[in-house]
Design a protein around this motif. Structure first.
Motif: not given
Length: 1013
Positions: A661-667, A670-674, A700-707
């Motif tokens: 969840q939200d990994v592209e930006r980072g919770t 901090h990451r801002h990979s996209v 591959t960096v991908s925001n996931s569904s809320l799961s």
């Protein structure tokens, strides 16, 4: 089509209201008799024996019998406009009037057909398409009593007995099946007969919830054929042979091992030939590999007859199993019960192709394997360059109770169309026993069918009576065709029964007496199919006896061979894993440093944005600061260290995948990979542009569904396919990972021991006490440590040349304090000859902490640089005190051992109070415990009091894990026992943390003060 959908509900209501003058029609439901296949009708009986053909009546004189007044006037006006100028109306209405009015004027047999009758007949056909499944003969036991919808009654639409032999023309623009424009004129009787055959036989189709006209038309072409589907003699003999194998296998096990649990398939034996027909058809359509997930029921039959696990091995397991012969490096693990195990096999198909089948091992936790299978399939597609997702396919077999009841089913379905999770469609087969353990459907779900959850995904659902062998084969083939055509999910609901209880020792009549009274007298599907073929004279009794003898002969031969069967060296994994070491084989420790020139090169790539790219000013500033870090080689923060780890692994040819969840930006932003262009919305990912012509999925960096459950399971399955990948799942907050506890408990912590399957999955769990309350503080570190399988009272071999400590442990748990160590622990996952899961207590405030920085020289492999020690540059399991202490410091009165971000607070407090006689060491790797490094520090400070300090409550965090292991290290050096380990931290608590910030600050300060006293 648009008008057809729009007016249908209004039309039905109006028809009910205005046909009430028909004396024998009553608006009521009829219960479907178990074996009645006649039309469901309350046709109005005419007083005369032969009623005259109704004359066409103007719309305005029908008393609104089709639509309400406004709509009938509208239709009449449309007709007048069309007669004056066909181009004045919409193309769909032009086709409608041209078909019906034109056909009526040129065909004498339909001269009495009015537009209103045509519209009613269209609605009747649509009613069968929508609700025909409600009248279908789906229950092989004939126990289910279902209400037949009024919509299937021709009388509702104004048709009488006199209309049955009238000819009608049906034809709608851009429609297929019964409503196709090129269908011939037919009598109402023949139309109804074929509708009943197509929709109310032993197959019930649900597809009208799908909004896509082309997909619905494709199905209509398959369902609404001019004549019913028939198999030729050759195909029927193949199907009979496969059904014989399925049935005789269960009978053989029941005879030889009467007291054994096997969760047999009796009552649903047609699953096996159905799956084989599905797989053969899929192979003909281009599928080369199928990953299968299923529960325990019928698993042994699938293993033996579909995936082709040697029958002698299955029989050997029933006899207690034989431990594999002693071979170098052999690892047998703890094993698992036979109906949880998996296998793989290259199976020849009927069409002469070869199909690789993999049945994934799974626990008893129903449906937990679903996302694992889908993730593994997605990984296969990546590694085989299956861009169109037509060569690798997932098949999931479910139970009726679990498909409706387990939330992970929806979580998995919900991934099906997401760009970085789709596999091009999964085929779902529900083995519908019509009872879940002892629970009836009426107590187990709120929906009509157990499969209704799949409608949310616009998946077609094929309900089929499992006693009709050829119907089962037909829908299984149809499912394969759908998947390969539309690359989306499809469901086969195999409505069967369970001849015995939940297991063979169970007594089902305690809770389902009526059902099991019927089952005791109900013939098996094999008997029903044999009788059908005998009646059609397509097989003889001699043919059947020949097949029976062949099957029984092979089963007995395999039983005899099983007595001397000795398993050979275990097939560790797929060919990708060739050469990887088992826990019994020593794997040398490798360095993880990278050449400085490579670090500089990739560092510039991951910190640069295109000149024309309009990034957000805040993000642009972040990237400018990152570029400065690389340029100067100083102040490397957590995000840059991570990007460098990813980039260096990618240029070495490894696949990196980060999901959550939200990994592209980072919770924590901090990451801002996209990065997003603020004007065009265009996206740019620096890690996708490290090398020329880089494969877009290599990183591959991908925001996931809320799961959590579904997505972690997916990534676990993905990581199991190939060792040459760094697969990471990051929780939004570590606290939320317990939504996926089944994956941690049943797969990740024990999968290698139970099923001999390695994985290098990395799990990032943000953890740390910052006053954010009980749901945003703790990743439940204690749970992962409690599940670790190292012995707290035995110090293993710690010499670096003989050390197998990590290999023999089930996973690694770390709580890191420097960006450089994070870099090395990620690279260590790939630079070794085995794979282990890695649980990371990821930081939150350390992401931007002024002291939590590393120099680029700590990342490289240059001798003499800070990260380089006796062996080279690698991950540090323990970081010693940074006050340049010598190898012997007798003046230190207290040695504080801690882990994670608490170190920086302790160090700040030490400087604040000037406690130079206190040493602080960071245990970066908690599991497996670094005994050798702990002993080194104990020797360094021979007079120091030993303290374990943590910010979690005493009953949480690492204390319960560390204390006995720390005492074992102390005891080995004569430094005392567990009573000599002083605990400093929060008191035991039910909640992980306080919700009051003032209380948090007070507790935190008290910990720091006590540590320095």
């Amino acid at each position: 089509m648009a008008w057809f959908r729009a007016v249908s509900s209004v039309a039905k209501l109006a028809i009910r209201r205005n046909l009430s003058n028909c004396g024998s029609y009553m608006a009521r439901r009829r219960v479907l008799p178990s074996q009645n296949r006649d039309f469901h009708t309350t046709l109005c009986k005419s007083k005369a024996q032969s009623a005259p053909i109704p004359r066409p009546v103007p719309l305005s004189r029908l008393n609104d019998s089709f639509l309400d007044g406004t709509s009938s006037v509208y239709l009449e006006g449309l007709q007048r406009d069309w007669e004056a100028d066909p181009n004045s109306v919409d193309e769909s209405w032009d086709n409608f009037f041209r078909n019906f009015v034109g056909q009526a004027s040129t065909s004498p047999g339909v001269s009495g057909q009015t537009i209103q009758e045509s519209m009613r007949l269209l609605l009747l056909v649509r009613a069968y398409q929508v609700s025909g499944h409600m009248k279908a003969q789906l229950d092989p036991l004939g126990l289910e009593e279902r209400d037949i919808p009024d919509d299937l009654d021709p009388a509702l639409y104004g048709f009488t007995d006199a209309d049955l032999d009238r000819e009608f023309f049906l034809g709608v623009w851009r429609m297929s099946g019964f409503l196709a424009e090129n269908r011939p004129v037919q009598t109402l009787r023949s139309i109804l007969t074929r509708l009943e055959q197509a929709y109310c036989g032993t197959i019930g189709y649900e597809y009208m919830h799908i909004a896509d006209r082309n997909r619905c038309n494709w199905l209509r072409d398959k369902i609404e054929t001019p004549t019913p589907m028939q198999y030729n003699r050759q195909r029927r003999e193949v199907i009979l042979d496969r059904l014989m194998w399925s049935t005789q296998f269960e009978n053989f096990l029941a005879t030889k091992w009467k007291a054994a649990k096997r969760f047999g398939l009796e009552g649903g034996e047609t699953l096996i030939p159905g799956m084989k027909e599905m797989f053969d058809r899929a192979a003909d359509l281009g599928v080369e590999s199928i990953v299968i997930g299923m529960p325990h029921r019928g698993r042994l039959n699938v293993l033996g007859n579909v995936v082709r696990k040697p029958l002698r091995q299955i029989f050997n397991e029933f006899s207690g199993g034989t431990k594999p012969v002693d071979e170098d490096g052999l690892y047998t693990g703890t094993g698992d019960v036979k109906y949880h195990l998996g296998t793989s096999y290259d199976r020849p198909t009927r069409g002469g192709k070869r199909l690789h089948l993999s049945l994934v091992a799974n626990p008893s936790h129903l449906e937990a394997v679903d996302p694992v299978v889908v993730g593994k399939t997605r990984a296969k597609q990546f590694y085989s360059n299956d861009v169109d997702r037509t060569k690798n396919m997932a098949v999931l077999i479910h139970g009726d109770g679990s498909f409706a009841g387990q939330g992970v089913v929806y979580e998995t379905l919900h991934l099906s169309a997401l760009p970085n999770y789709t596999t091009g469609g999964t085929i779902h087969i529900v083995v519908n026993n019509q009872v879940a353990f002892t629970t009836d459907p009426m107590s187990g779900r709120s929906s009509e069918y157990c499969t209704d959850v799949a409608k949310a995904l616009n998946a077609p659902i094929f309900h089929v009576n499992a006693d009709d062998m050829e119907a089962v084969a037909h829908v299984c083939e149809l499912a394969a065709e759908w998947r390969q055509t539309f690359h989306s999910d499809v469901v086969v609901d195999l409505v069967c029964y369970r001849r015995f209880g939940h297991n063979e020792m169970d007594e089902p009549s305690f809770t389902q007496p009526k059902m099991y009274k019927v089952i005791r007298n109900h013939p098996p599907a094999l008997t029903i199919y044999q009788n059908k073929l005998l009646e059609s004279a397509q097989v003889t009794k001699d043919d059947i006896e020949r097949i029976q003898n062949k099957v029984n002969s092979i089963l007995n031969e395999e039983l005899l061979a099983s007595k001397d069967y000795v398993p050979k060296k275990r097939d560790w994994l797929a060919s990708h894993w060739s050469g990887f070491k088992s826990p019994e084989q020593i794997s040398r420790i490798r360095n993880t440093g990278v050449k400085p020139e490579i670090l500089k090169t990739v560092g510039k790539s991951v910190t640069a944005l295109p000149e024309t790219f309009k990034a957000h000013k805040g993000v642009k500033k972040v990237y400018e600061q990152r570029a400065q870090m690389i340029e100067t080689g100083e102040g490397i923060d957590w995000a840059v260290a991570e990007a460098l780890a990813f980039a260096t692994l990618i240029v070495e040819g490894n696949h990196v995948r980060l999901s959550g969840q939200d990994v592209e930006r980072g919770t924590f932003s901090h990451r801002h990979s996209v990065v997003h262009d603020q004007e065009t919305g265009e996206k740019y990912c620096p890690l996708d542009n490290i090398m020329a012509d880089q494969d877009e999925e290599l990183f591959t960096v991908s925001n996931s569904s809320l799961s959590e459950f579904g997505v972690l399971g997916f990534e676990l399955g993905y990581s199991m396919e190939s060792p040459n990948s760094l697969v990471i799942w990051e929780a939004q907050f570590g606290d939320f990972s317990n939504g996926a506890q089944v994956i941690f408990d049943q797969f990740l912590s024990g999968g290698e021991s139970k099923w001999l399957r390695q994985t290098g999955l990395v799990v990032l769990l943000p953890h740390g006490y910052m006053g954010q309350g009980p749901e945003h503080s703790s990743a439940r570190l204690e749970r992962f440590l409690q599940m670790s399988d190292d012995n707290p009272f035995v110090i293993p071999e710690m010499d670096s040349t003989h050390r197998k400590q990590i290999q023999e442990c089930n996973w690694q748990v770390v709580n890191l304090t420097t960006p450089a160590n994070y870099f090395h622990v990620l690279r260590r996952q790939i630079h070794r000859e085995f794979r282990k899961p890695l649980i990371v207590m990821a930081p939150k405030n350390l992401l931007r902490h002024k002291d939590c920085k590393s120099n680029l020289s700590e990342f490289d492999d240059v001798q003499g640089h800070p990260g380089f020690d006796k062996q080279g540059t690698r991950f540090k399991r323990l970081i010693k005190d940074q006050n340049h202490h010598s190898d012997l410091e007798e003046g230190i009165r207290r040695l504080v051992l801690c882990s994670g971000k608490l170190y920086y607070e302790l160090d700040g407090e030490r400087r604040k109070v000037g406690a130079k006689d206190v040493a602080i060491c960071r245990v970066e790797q908690l599991c497996p415990f670094p005994y050798d490094l702990i002993q080194r520090e104990l020797k360094r400070y021979p007079n120091a009091e030993i303290v374990w300090c943590q910010e979690e409550p005493m009953n949480m965090g690492a204390y319960s894990y560390v204390a006995p292991r720390l005492s074992a290290a102390m005891k080995s050096l004569g430094r005392g026992t567990i009573d000599d380990v002083k605990y400093i931290g929060r008191d035991p608590s039910a909640a992980t943390a306080t919700g009051f910030s003032q209380v948090h600050d007070m507790e935190q300060n008290e910990i720091l003060q006590k540590a320095m006293q």
